[in-house]
Design an enzyme around this catalytic site. Structure first.
Site, PDB file in Angstrom:
ATOM      1  CB  SER A  69       3.176   3.076  -7.293  1.00  0.00           C
ATOM      2  OG  SER A  69       3.667   4.378  -7.025  1.00  0.00           O
TER       3      SER A  69
ATOM      4  CE  LYS B 235      -2.521   0.874  -4.855  1.00  0.00           C
ATOM      5  NZ  LYS B 235      -3.136   1.320  -3.589  1.00  0.00           N
TER       6      LYS B 235
ATOM      7  CG  HIS C  72       1.514  -0.855  -6.503  1.00  0.00           C
ATOM      8  ND1 HIS C  72       0.442  -0.528  -7.308  1.00  0.00           N
ATOM      9  CD2 HIS C  72       1.791   0.254  -5.760  1.00  0.00           C
ATOM     10  CE1 HIS C  72       0.087   0.729  -7.071  1.00  0.00           C
ATOM     11  NE2 HIS C  72       0.889   1.217  -6.150  1.00  0.00           N
TER      12      HIS C  72
END
Length: 389
Positions: free
Chosen positions: A176, A235, A204
């Site tokens: 990340s 996300k 991610h």
């Protein structure tokens, strides 16, 4: 109380004191922060879905059907038809037998590691893993072995010497704060050879990597019963929550033993209906991932010539490696003065001496936005040079 005051003053002196900023309005490339408009490169809304009309409509429909709150844990009465449908869709999306929906990724990692390992077992983790994987390993009370970042040779030696009943390797897929990708194929091969599980945190990578955004496992074409996959929905998916996908038996075990799932109120069903809508958009709109790649290449060209290197990345995360805490904080402040918001990341989030600006791209950014960032960084670099001792 004096101890806390002294400790806070020490953080301030080291340029490590964190602050919250108040955002007014939805996520997007332009944000209203503390009453001022900013061009923002700080969000994990990688595909630009957090304010998509289809997600808003799905959430409203879910609220009308299921109300606002889940009102109970999933094992009591908090598991709705919307949650059940989402779990089935998630399992199919990442091509795994079964999925379990958690309140967030942190709770998912803590719950999985503690449910699968305990005293007498061993957990192996990459040195740059997310805090949730580190905390999960510590809370499990298993032995915890840390290997250098991406160092599969060291991990192989650790696994070869381990005689624990259960062995679990845990890793970020996309790291990340660095934007690089773990060597998942090599890690899975080691797990196959040494009778270990592999827990992949794809917070991610889900939605960003792989065909149709199906994640890092699809990116590397990996399949195995030893794989445990954690993806987040707050996300790239633009909603909230997380899920774990694995074999039928392993998910059935988590349902019985993952305390962070068992003993918490379920997420509102309206989030599940919105996440279902997001999955359809992720699969149907590949232009969002293509756009991220185009913008990433443009960013690297635009920032050439700065005194700090931009780390190589094919993901949405592009760290500008500055080094010391004071300089990176000053740099972020100079950018904010030019109405550009890029977060400064300092220890302990990253190792000492590696403070950075974490530039996060969204599919909704434009080349003009990146040009504005480059101009602001250039002006900030000049200002810092003038004030240097």
């Amino acid at each position: 109380m004096d101890d806390f005051q002294t400790a806070l003053a020490d953080l301030q002196a080291q340029h490590l004191l964190r602050q919250r900023r108040i955002v007014d309005g939805p996520q997007g490339p332009l944000l209203q922060v503390d009453g001022k408009s900013y061009l923002a490169f700080c969000s994990n809304d990688y595909l630009g879905l957090a304010n998509h009309p289809a997600l808003l409509a799905a959430a409203q429909a879910g609220m009308q059907q299921f109300g606002m709150g889940a009102a109970a844990s999933a094992l009591i009465s908090g598991h709705s038809a919307a949650h059940e449908m989402l779990e089935q869709e998630l399992a199919a999306f990442v091509e795994m037998p079964r999925a379990l929906y958690f309140s967030n990724g942190y709770m998912a990692n803590l719950g999985v590691i503690a449910a699968l390992t305990g005293p007498g077992d061993t957990v192996f983790g990459d040195r740059l893993n997310h805090a949730s994987l580190i905390d999960g390993a510590r809370l499990s009370r298993a032995d915890f072995k840390v290997y250098p970042h991406g160092d599969t040779a060291t991990l192989a030696r650790l696994l070869a010497k381990c005689h624990s009943r259960r062995k679990l390797v845990v890793t970020d897929a996309v790291f990340s704060m660095d934007g690089d990708i773990a060597p998942l194929a090599a890690l899975l091969d080691l797990c196959e050879r040494h009778d270990a599980w592999l827990l992949v945190d794809d917070a991610h990578g889900f939605g960003v990597l792989g065909t149709q955004g199906r994640g890092s496992l699809r990116h590397f074409s990996l399949r195995s019963e030893r794989l445990i996959y954690m993806g987040t929905l707050g996300k790239a998916a633009g909603v909230a929550g997380a899920f774990v996908a694995a074999s039928d038996n392993l998910i059935a075990w988590l349902l019985q033993r993952a305390r962070t799932y068992m003993f918490t109120t379920g997420n509102p069903a309206l989030l599940a209906t919105a996440a279902s809508a997001s999955l359809k958009l992720i699969a149907a709109e590949p232009w969002r991932r293509t756009r991220l790649q185009e913008l990433g290449a443009y960013l690297h060209q635009a920032l050439r010539g700065l005194p700090w290197p931009l780390a190589a990345s094919i993901t949405a995360i592009h760290p500008l490696l500055v080094g010391d805490n004071q300089t990176v904080q000053a740099l972020a402040q100079l950018l904010r003065a030019q109405s550009v918001w890029v977060p400064a990341i300092c220890p302990p989030t990253v190792p000492r001496g590696t403070a950075r600006l974490r530039i996060s791209l969204s599919a909704l950014h434009t080349e003009a936005h990146i040009d504005q960032l480059a101009q602001a960084l250039g002006a900030a670099a000049t200002a810092l040079t003038r004030t240097a001792p």
